[in-house]
Write a protein that holds these residues in place. Structure first.
Motif, mmCIF file in Angstrom:
data_model
loop_
_atom_site.group_PDB
_atom_site.id
_atom_site.type_symbol
_atom_site.label_atom_id
_atom_site.label_comp_id
_atom_site.label_asym_id
_atom_site.label_seq_id
_atom_site.Cartn_x
_atom_site.Cartn_y
_atom_site.Cartn_z
ATOM 1 N N SER A 220 9.179 19.037 13.072
ATOM 2 C CA SER A 220 7.982 19.214 13.640
ATOM 3 C C SER A 220 7.678 20.522 14.190
ATOM 4 N N PHE A 221 8.715 21.582 14.502
ATOM 5 C CA PHE A 221 8.385 22.874 15.021
ATOM 6 C C PHE A 221 7.696 23.720 13.799
ATOM 7 N N ASP A 222 7.846 23.178 12.501
ATOM 8 C CA ASP A 222 7.006 24.099 11.526
ATOM 9 C C ASP A 222 5.637 23.419 11.334
ATOM 10 N N ARG A 223 5.156 22.659 12.194
ATOM 11 C CA ARG A 223 3.668 22.100 11.920
ATOM 12 C C ARG A 223 2.995 22.142 13.019
ATOM 13 N N LEU A 225 -0.095 20.744 15.622
ATOM 14 C CA LEU A 225 -0.094 19.467 16.178
ATOM 15 C C LEU A 225 -0.948 18.399 14.953
ATOM 16 N N VAL A 226 -1.970 18.959 14.275
ATOM 17 C CA VAL A 226 -2.993 18.318 13.549
ATOM 18 C C VAL A 226 -2.141 17.829 12.148
ATOM 19 N N ALA A 227 -1.233 18.589 11.899
ATOM 20 C CA ALA A 227 -0.414 17.988 10.557
ATOM 21 C C ALA A 227 0.685 17.272 11.063
ATOM 22 N N LEU A 229 0.306 14.974 13.398
ATOM 23 C CA LEU A 229 -0.402 13.750 13.736
ATOM 24 C C LEU A 229 -0.599 12.991 12.166
ATOM 25 N N GLU A 230 -0.996 13.968 11.291
ATOM 26 C CA GLU A 230 -1.059 13.155 9.908
ATOM 27 C C GLU A 230 0.096 12.937 9.265
ATOM 28 N N ALA A 231 1.318 13.773 9.585
ATOM 29 C CA ALA A 231 2.444 13.210 8.895
ATOM 30 C C ALA A 231 3.167 11.872 9.507
ATOM 31 N N GLU A 232 2.898 11.885 10.891
ATOM 32 C CA GLU A 232 3.326 10.539 11.576
ATOM 33 C C GLU A 232 2.497 9.293 10.884
ATOM 34 N N ALA A 233 0.959 9.535 10.772
ATOM 35 C CA ALA A 233 0.373 8.536 10.269
ATOM 36 C C ALA A 233 0.777 8.081 9.059
#
Ligand code: T3D
Length: 263
Positions: A220-223, A225-227, A229-233
């Motif tokens: 998470s710390f390497d991303r 917020l937009v990335a 959100l996409e990874a979570e989806a």
């Protein structure tokens, strides 16, 4: 229950939980080459064992782990520092990070040097009242290693990490709790039970969801917020199609505890 007992590393698997105990109490569980090799092998085995759903890492006696065995390091045939990190420490750190199961560090006493680094890379840290953390590297003219420069700022923030790294002060359990280095502190005699209780809760969860949650948090710390959100989806798409999700919904509607299988 299965138990594998090398003298300096104990692995016990029961009820979905693997408890890995560093077991050289007379040397504060300082890590020798053999012990590191056994630890890595144990972690690799645990990672492929579907019966294991949570892991507890702890130490025997009054220490969690005092880091590298400094007496072994002084032996004439000791490997170079960088070689030892690349061959043994870094693979252990990566193995803990890459395990699909969540890992709890049950910090029973002093965690020094690479011993502290091992605790930092675990997913959860709980401590006994007498536990301490010390980045002892500077005291012997070394730099923090085994991931500590990466994990510690992410756990406690840059300011506290810098103090711990530069000053090498001992951080006691109450302070560790205050700065978020550990999430719980309990009396010494209750640590094992507390860790087992958390591990049992983790083990009752969906192994698939646990593994994915661990991965999402780790990166998470390497991303941005937009990335994230996409990874979570994307992850949720997979989780939503799992039998565990169907079981979770059914259990909710039937007002009973879910029985997750990881499928
Ligand atoms: O390959 C590489 O080297 C690269 C990787 C490096 C990673 C690292 O971990 S570098 C950092 C190594 N660790 C340390 O520098 C910590 C050394 N230990 C200490 O500073 C202190 O022992 C503690 C702060 C951890 C605890 O202090 P205290 O007063 O509670 O205990 P003690 O009396 O110092 O130690 C008790 C026994 O454990 C003692 O043995 P003895 O004299 O009774 O036979 C001591 O020598 C032994 N011990 C403690 N730490 C180590 C150790 N033996 C070997 N290696 C140790 N790291």
């Amino acid at each position: 229950m299965t138990e594998k007992s090398e003298t300096d590393l104990l692995v016990e698997i029961a009820d979905g939980v693997a408890t890995v105990t560093l077991n050289r109490p007379a040397a504060l569980n300082a890590l020798t080459i053999g012990m590191k090799e056994r630890l890595l092998a144990a972690l690799e085995e645990i990672g492929t064992n579907r019966a294991v759903r949570a892991v507890v890492l702890t130490g025997a006696g009054r220490a969690f782990c005092a880091g590298q065995d400094l007496k072994e390091r002084l032996l004439p045939d000791a490997p170079g520092l960088a070689e030892e990190l690349r061959r043994r420490y870094n693979p252990i750190v990566r193995a803990i990070r890459d395990l699909p199961q969540p890992v709890i560090a049950a910090v029973n006493g002093v965690a020094a040097g690479a011993g502290a680094s091992l605790a930092f890379v675990c997913d959860l840290r709980i401590a006994a009242e007498g536990a301490t953390f010390v980045l002892a590297f500077g005291r012997i003219g070394l730099v923090p290693d085994s991931g500590a420069t990466w994990t510690l700022p992410r756990i406690v923030g840059a300011a506290r990490a810098a103090e711990m790294a530069f000053l090498g002060d001992t951080v006691r359990a109450d302070e560790a709790l205050r700065i978020g280095l550990v999430s719980r502190v309990v009396p010494s005699g209750e640590l094992a039970r507390e860790a087992a209780g958390i591990a049992a809760r983790l083990a009752a969860g969906s192994p698939r969801a646990m593994a994915t949650t661990k991965r999402l948090l780790a990166v998470s710390f390497d991303r941005d917020l937009v990335a994230a959100l996409e990874a979570e989806a994307t992850a949720q798409y997979g989780a939503g199609a799992s039998l565990d999700h169907a079981e979770g919904l059914a259990a909710f509607l039937e007002k009973r505890p879910p029985r997750f299988t990881g499928d």
